[in-house]
Design an enzyme around this catalytic site. Structure first.
Site, PDB file in Angstrom:
ATOM      1  N   ASP A  94      16.817   3.743 -20.113  1.00 51.75           N
ATOM      2  CA  ASP A  94      17.333   4.575 -19.024  1.00 51.75           C
ATOM      3  C   ASP A  94      18.786   4.305 -18.645  1.00 51.75           C
ATOM      4  OD1 ASP A  94      17.107   2.111 -17.803  1.00 51.75           O
ATOM      5  OD2 ASP A  94      15.736   2.745 -16.218  1.00 51.75           O
ATOM      6  N   HIS A  95      19.365   3.187 -19.093  1.00 51.07           N
ATOM      7  CA  HIS A  95      20.673   2.766 -18.594  1.00 51.07           C
ATOM      8  C   HIS A  95      21.854   3.221 -19.453  1.00 51.07           C
ATOM      9  CE1 HIS A  95      19.000   0.401 -15.408  1.00 51.07           C
ATOM     10  NE2 HIS A  95      20.121  -0.262 -15.182  1.00 51.07           N
ATOM     11  N   SER A 115      22.634  -6.432  -8.505  1.00 50.51           N
ATOM     12  CA  SER A 115      21.758  -6.266  -9.656  1.00 50.51           C
ATOM     13  C   SER A 115      21.140  -7.581 -10.102  1.00 50.51           C
ATOM     14  CB  SER A 115      22.566  -5.661 -10.806  1.00 50.51           C
ATOM     15  OG  SER A 115      21.842  -5.684 -11.998  1.00 50.51           O
ATOM     16  N   ARG A 121      22.847   2.065  -3.888  1.00 49.93           N
ATOM     17  CA  ARG A 121      23.921   1.077  -3.910  1.00 49.93           C
ATOM     18  C   ARG A 121      25.264   1.799  -3.933  1.00 49.93           C
ATOM     19  NH1 ARG A 121      22.038  -3.426  -7.797  1.00 49.93           N
ATOM     20  NH2 ARG A 121      20.798  -3.981  -5.980  1.00 49.93           N
ATOM     21  N   ASP A 152      15.256  -5.729 -13.429  1.00 51.05           N
ATOM     22  CA  ASP A 152      16.132  -4.819 -12.704  1.00 51.05           C
ATOM     23  C   ASP A 152      15.907  -5.069 -11.225  1.00 51.05           C
ATOM     24  OD1 ASP A 152      17.817  -2.052 -13.243  1.00 51.05           O
ATOM     25  OD2 ASP A 152      16.811  -2.076 -11.303  1.00 51.05           O
TER      26      ASP A 152
END
Length: 782
Positions: A129-130, A671, A476, A194
């Protein structure tokens, strides 16, 4: 409590028309266990063991237990002998599951490969996903990511197959949404690489963000250590309505507790107001609990969770949870270390920022505050979605506002982006027409991935350094977090408020009282948003994107090309020399906030997450040097010249000069990024000395053999000068709870001696002596 429960001996995947379907092929039995072979072998639910452990601990402590205590203590490796004292002792736990996103999974799997083990001992998954950058739209961006990251995806897929780890392919969705839809359930203890892993608390789970080395411990079958958390209770009364959303609960809590107020604690929500919040809304609240430093957050099991599990193919688990509900709610009369009360009926919509997620404002005030503060009023971009707010309910409520604007001939004045949280959400909002409405109002539907939330955004509408405002439904908003532009003022709020402000085009817009002008010139107000909690026609699972590991992966080859600039096999760090650390240089004395984004930036650097040497070129390039207020500009003590932080560190290492970093409060906030600990270790750092640490980062530093130390007197920070040499004494008698001594030798020859505190336990001291936790694991195996 009933002692029986249901066992589903086999839950198998049937792929029909590209869609996942869950079929129950067995009946009830008298054991409190549900097999979870839906994906990985060995997955199971065992409430009977949870109940047994809870009973042992309750009898030992002789007091009522909070929900978080029940789940955490219910997973103790030794419930009879474990020393339990909130905020003091370290617990040895047996988590049920591990989940890794692709950026952190690279280093986690590289470390697991280094361990020499043949397969994981605990059900584990990898989620891609990153690494998908937002540029033009979902399909195009996804294909581009597959092309650019083919080497990394192939590594993760083959490593998963070889070591028994499930693999969710690019396009599957964001790790936390996938966990909520598939793996979280009331009472589970899950760790994820994560920081927003706590999202699963919305389903009554204890889900904790960790570094990759922690994940390796659990995957290796080693008990996992966690400092016994304090418990902060948040009592909710009243009910949500109108413009107020679940996001406003955590925005308010962040304003109360600040970015470090939850450190060392689990935030546990309870009270009559809980039932007015959907399961995915509870997940939103737990997700952003990471921004207050909390270990995790959790809600008690209720009918909203049961309904969600029914809709996501886990009705059998919900039935079992009903049988064991007493394990999944707090005991009457339990004590919290701190209690916050929020009346949801009185709570107003909030927006937090800029530059920090705890700067809390009611939406009704933000316009005036922005004018007074000189923040840009024009909203350049509104962004909804992310792991925090991408549920069906979120998308439906945003679409209800977009439809009102379209009906009056309006589109968004700001740019508008939409990030579905998963393939299942994407397919369902396409089927039900929400995606079309959001596109029609001016939105661009991005890939099912993190995207701009983590800096994966190829933003073109403003120049670097141009002052501007964006509003997001993310979690964030540190400086440069979303677009790498330090002049971007990012605000976090609910998807509903983002959509309203994107339509209005200004931060100075309160939808509860302000008017818009229709295309025909008429003034109108937006009606409060509405949206179904869950789709009436069930979810459309979309394309199948899951790769199950083979029963035997021993024949699978995992290749890492020695010439690759994306992947690099790890070499073990050196063991402790056995002596005190003498005359170390101060690489940088950091001024002010220093998050993991400052220590190891994301965005374009994500592509090097599997290559330690290459990614180390971003070490501390975002930190502010107290000597000159400069960014990435420090004085080289050997040459007298100024250079970039990683460049100077490499020069010191090449010349045999060890070094330390000195920092401020809550160092390493943000993170779970263990690269922020790996990089200093790789480049020759031996200690990080600060006023206080964020929880995950402190643990990550210990795992890599570094010394995370805190000033016994925070004012001693002021005694350290950039050209000092620091010696750390007392390591020959290094022991839990025993402070160390630092001798600071200044450039003029004078010295100061100060005390440094440390939080190591006996196991962690062994990590330090061995050079890292991974080194220690290998020593034990030999």
């Amino acid at each position: 409590m009933a002692s029986y429960c249901m066992t589903v001996s086999r839950l198998r995947l049937s792929l029909g028309d590209g869609a996942r379907r869950l079929h129950v092929t067995a009946a009830l039995s008298a054991k409190a266990k549900v097999a979870m072979s839906r994906f990985e072998p060995g997955s199971s639910i065992n409430y009977e063991k949870l109940l047994t452990n809870i009973s042992i601990v309750r009898k030992r402590l002789n007091r009522p237990l909070t929900l978080s205590e029940k789940i955490v203590y219910g997973h103790l490796d030794d419930p009879h002998g474990q020393d339990i004292d909130r905020g003091r002792t370290y617990l040895r736990l047996r988590p049920d599951r591990v989940a890794m996103q692709d950026a952190t999974a690279q280093m986690a799997m590289l470390q697991f490969i280094s361990s020499g083990l043949a397969t994981v001992a605990v059900p584990s998954t990898i989620h891609c996903d990153h690494l998908i950058e937002a540029q033009t739209g979902g399909a195009q961006d996804l294909q581009r990511a597959k092309d650019l990251n083919e080497e990394v995806y192939n590594f993760l897929a083959t490593a998963g197959s070889k070591y028994g780890v499930g693999f969710w392919k690019p396009g599957s969705g964001i790790i936390h949404q996938i966990i909520l839809e598939n793996y979280a359930y009331p009472g589970v203890l899950l760790i994820g690489t994560d920081s927003h892993t706590p999202n699963g608390g919305g389903l009554g789970s204890i889900c904790i963000g960790v570094g990759g080395a922690d994940a390796v411990d659990v995957m290796a079958g080693i008990p996992w250590e966690l400092k016994c958390p304090n418990v902060i209770g948040v009592k909710l009364t009243g009910s949500l309505s109108g413009w107020t959303s679940p996001k406003d609960v955590i925005l308010k809590v962040a304003g109360i507790l600040t970015v470090k107020g939850g450190t060392g604690a689990i935030v546990e929500y309870y009270g009559p107001g809980v039932d007015s919040i959907s399961c995915t809304g509870m997940a939103t609240i737990c997700n952003m609990g990471a921004e207050i430093g909390a270990t995790t957050s959790v809600f008690p099991y209720n009918h909203r969770m049961k309904t969600y599990m029914d809709k996501t193919g886990r009705g059998e688990i919900a039935q079992l949870a009903d049988e064991y509900k007493d394990c999944l709610v707090p005991d009457p009369g339990c004590d919290y270390d701190q209690v916050i009360e929020i009346n949801l009926s009185e709570l107003k919509p909030h927006i937090n920022g800029p530059f920090t997620p705890d700067l809390c404002h009611p939406v009704s005030d933000i316009g005036a505050v922005a004018i007074k503060s000189g923040w840009p009023l024009e909203v350049k971009v509104g962004l909804i979605g992310s792991c925090t707010n991408s549920s069906y309910e979120d998308m439906g409520r945003a679409a209800s506002l977009a439809k009102q604007a379209l009906d009056r001939g309006l589109k968004c004045k700001a740019q508008f982006t939409v990030t579905p949280g998963s393939e299942q959400i994407r397919a369902t909002i396409e089927r039900d027409g929400f995606a079309k409405i959001l596109r029609d109002v001016g939105g661009v539907v991005l890939a099912n991935a993190c995207g701009p939330c983590i800096g994966q955004w190829d933003r073109k509408d403003v120049k670097m350094g141009e002052k501007n405002t964006i509003v997001t439904s993310y979690n964030r908003n540190f400086t440069g977090r979303n677009d790498a532009n330090p002049a971007t003022h990012a605000f976090v709020t609910s998807p509903e408020i983002v959509t309203a402000m994107a339509i209005a085009g200004t931060l100075n817009f309160d939808p509860e009282k302000d008017f818009l002008t229709a295309s025909n010139g008429e003034k109108f107000q937006l009606v409060p948003p509405t949206g179904d909690e869950l789709p009436s026609r069930d979810f459309d699972p979309g394309q199948d994107t899951y790769q199950h590991p083979p029963a035997d992966g021993s024949g699978v080859a995992v290749d890492v090309n020695p010439a690759s600039n994306r992947l690099q096999l790890l070499e073990p760090f050196d063991k402790w020399s056995g002596t005190d650390l003498e005359n170390m240089a101060v690489l940088i004395k950091v001024k002010g906030k220093c998050t993991t984004d400052h220590i190891s930036a994301a965005g374009p650097w994500l592509k090097f997450r599997g290559h330690l040497d290459n990614i180390s070129n971003n070490m501390l390039i975002g930190a502010v040097n107290s000597e000159n207020d400069g960014i990435n500009k420090v004085k080289n003590a050997l040459t007298g010249e100024y250079g970039g932080v990683p460049d100077v560190a490499r020069h010191y290492k090449a010349n045999g000069l060890s070094w330390v970093v000195v920092g401020d409060e809550n160092y390493g906030e943000g993170s779970s990024r263990e690269h922020a600990a790996l990089e200093p270790r790789h480049l020759g750092g031996l200690a990080i000395i600060v006023k206080s640490f964020a929880r995950i980062h402190e643990t990550n530093l210990k795992k890599q053999g570094l010394l995370p130390l805190t000033f016994a007197d925070p004012s001693d920070y002021d005694k350290i000068r950039p050209d000092d040499k620091i010696s750390i004494r007392g390591l020959s008698s290094f022991a839990p709870g025993k402070p160390l001594t630092a001798v600071i030798t200044h450039g003029d020859g004078s010295q100061d001696t100060i005390q440094l505190n440390q939080s190591f336990n006996e196991t962690q001291i062994e990590w330090f002596k061995a050079g890292s936790a991974l080194n220690r694991m290998k020593e034990i195996q030999q």
